[in-house]
Design an enzyme around this catalytic site. Sequence first.
Site, short mmCIF file in Angstrom:
data_model
loop_
_atom_site.label_atom_id
_atom_site.label_comp_id
_atom_site.label_asym_id
_atom_site.label_seq_id
_atom_site.Cartn_x
_atom_site.Cartn_y
_atom_site.Cartn_z
N LYS B 108 0.81 -1.22 0.00
CA LYS B 108 0.00 0.00 0.00
C LYS B 108 0.84 1.27 0.00
O LYS B 108 0.45 2.29 -0.56
CB LYS B 108 -0.94 0.01 1.21
CG LYS B 108 -2.05 -1.04 1.15
CD LYS B 108 -3.05 -0.70 0.07
CE LYS B 108 -4.22 -1.68 0.07
NZ LYS B 108 -5.12 -1.44 -1.09
N GLU B 130 -9.79 5.99 3.04
CA GLU B 130 -10.61 4.89 3.53
C GLU B 130 -9.69 3.71 3.78
O GLU B 130 -8.62 3.63 3.16
CB GLU B 130 -11.68 4.52 2.49
CG GLU B 130 -11.22 3.56 1.39
CD GLU B 130 -10.19 4.15 0.44
OE1 GLU B 130 -10.08 5.39 0.37
OE2 GLU B 130 -9.47 3.38 -0.22
N SER B 397 1.78 -9.60 -0.90
CA SER B 397 1.47 -8.17 -0.84
C SER B 397 1.58 -7.57 0.55
O SER B 397 1.72 -6.36 0.69
CB SER B 397 0.09 -7.92 -1.42
OG SER B 397 -0.87 -8.70 -0.73
#
Lengths: 269, 415
Positions: B108, B130, B397
């Site tokens: 991210k 969010e 990830s």
Amino acid sequence: MSRITACLQRLQAKSRKALIPYIVAGDPNPGFTVPMMHKLVEQGADILELGVPFSDPMAEGPVIQLAHERALLHNVSLRAVLDMVKEFRQQDQQTPVILMGYANPVHIIGYQQLAKLAAEAGVDGFLTVDMPPEEATELHAALKAVAIDIIFLIAPTTTEQRIRTIADMATGYLYYVSLKGVTGAGHLDIDSVKEKLAQIRAICSLPVTVGFGIKDPASAQSIARFADGVVVGSALVNRVVELNAVDEQEQIAQSTQIISDMRRAIDAV
Amino acid sequence: MSAVPIERSRDVAGKKIDYQSVPDESGHYGPYGGRFVSETLIHALDQLEHTYKTLSADPDFHKEFDQDLAHYVGRPSPLYHARRWSQELGGAQIYLKREDLNHTGAHKVNNTIGQALLAKYTGKKRVIAETGAGQHGVATATVAARLGMECQIFMGEEDIRRQALNVYRMKLLGAQVTSVTSGSRTLKDAMNEAMRDWVTNVDDTFYIIGTVAGPHPYPQLVRDFQAVIGREARAQCLEMTGRLPDSLVACIGGGSNAIGLFHPFLDDAGVSMYGVEAGGYGVETGKHAAPLTAGSPGILHGNRTYLMQDDAGQIIHTHSISAGLDYPGVGPEHSWLKDIERVNYVTINDDEALAAFRGLTLTEGIMPALESSHALAYVEKLAPGMDKDKIIIVNLSGRGDKDIHTVAAIDGITI
């Protein structure tokens, strides 16, 4: 001439401003809506905006979000809303009805099919909040073919160039969002609304109504001094659930009282 | 291994597809994407598009982005040959792209670094985001702390409960975490609430969207920032093995880690790709988060894409063991890649993901996020049927620390 245009021209001839209440169809239950629509007209509404319930009403403040949730508990779909309009039309062929909602329930029916069903039901306009003109080409064409108006929002952030784009596609009237925020927000700035309306009128001859943040007869009156119509949503929706009247008829009568108060206020302009 | 010639481009139904052609000028990926938002936000999106266009042609911007990725995030992330796991499965050689080793523990941060730079260049003082699993929220709070920006994170009440550790991390980083109690109280509702905040504070606020969804230009810029994953993996694979991989595997919620890995390989015709959606209790139960597998096209959160919806167009509740995949939509580019059949979209159920979480931890000493565990579980199905000289790259990830409470609860342990 569409029912909306006819209505607004009639008002203009009498130097009157349009009063446009918004309620969410099916809130607090499906049986409430059609009697409420008739009562709103009786109390002085000129045009009705019916909110089409959606699971993700992104432009709404808490009051109208909850109304969407209440309606969805009864599974009120766009098709059910069309049935309500059909029922309303049995007694009222004059008052324009606009469906205000979000793109997905419209998209899933299909634009052509929806236009056909809406025309049969007696709908006069569509305001699809999350479908700006750039994405509305297909819906616009489908509605135009059945002579239903397509209403677009103009915001405080809309540039002059975009106002032209929107005005080119819009029919019926333009809906000016009076503040940066969600429905029912509390920071209405009358002077900035007045300024923006002057800019819009210099570009486009369509009537301009104003909504978001109009919560009482006084704010309705201030806006009616320079707008062609005022939209009242959250303040009305809030009353529907706030009141604990003994029966539904009483509840409808009490909650729509704000509309006759607003009527008097804007007619005094 | 010997080098094999790299096959470029690909024909679909006799027609050459230009993967670099999307999005088009209006932000569409074939029939998907676009800009379905209320009028108030259009101007901000126009400005963002303009800023991004200008900055993405500016070498200084790229230099700053690359330096931040190198010295703050710790890139390049390793491409690790999981020998023991490969041997155990008895088929293809499996390489893990170690996004779990990034600062803040997931992919991210690649995107939040990029968007925070955009916020800085546009002079915005406040960022909002969010978050589902909390990884994007942590990554946003992290870059906000570093740049001295005010930060507010919207998170569903249900996710706050599931991801208490990340909530506390965000607070330590100085962010305000707002609990969202509307709708299903998960990621989609957090996104609604962030949109509502943005519409109200559009003048001074930059909305850092965490996935490749949302209105144009978000799906494009998030993809571009995350594509560093695939560019590195491609170069690393060529260097380590002398050839390109045969298959890529990544999990899909909104789809940012998957598009980041896939995008730089799209023109490599010999590379097959698998996007793994959350099958929840099983697609047949209806309790899942697999719009590409079991949904249909619709419009939500600013774009047209595959959605989980009922026949009236209402968005239906999703379920996944992993908060980060618990989303009813998916990035519009994935919808397009599905329709043109460039990427295969498959599902993995909760229990399969959980088994993969335990498996990788025991076999390689690497504890994966439950999101990434979906990709790993699919590798367990894919690898055994492939020859031993074949190569799979799977995007690891994120790391699993944040999920320890969830797994412990399943084991009946309170920590």
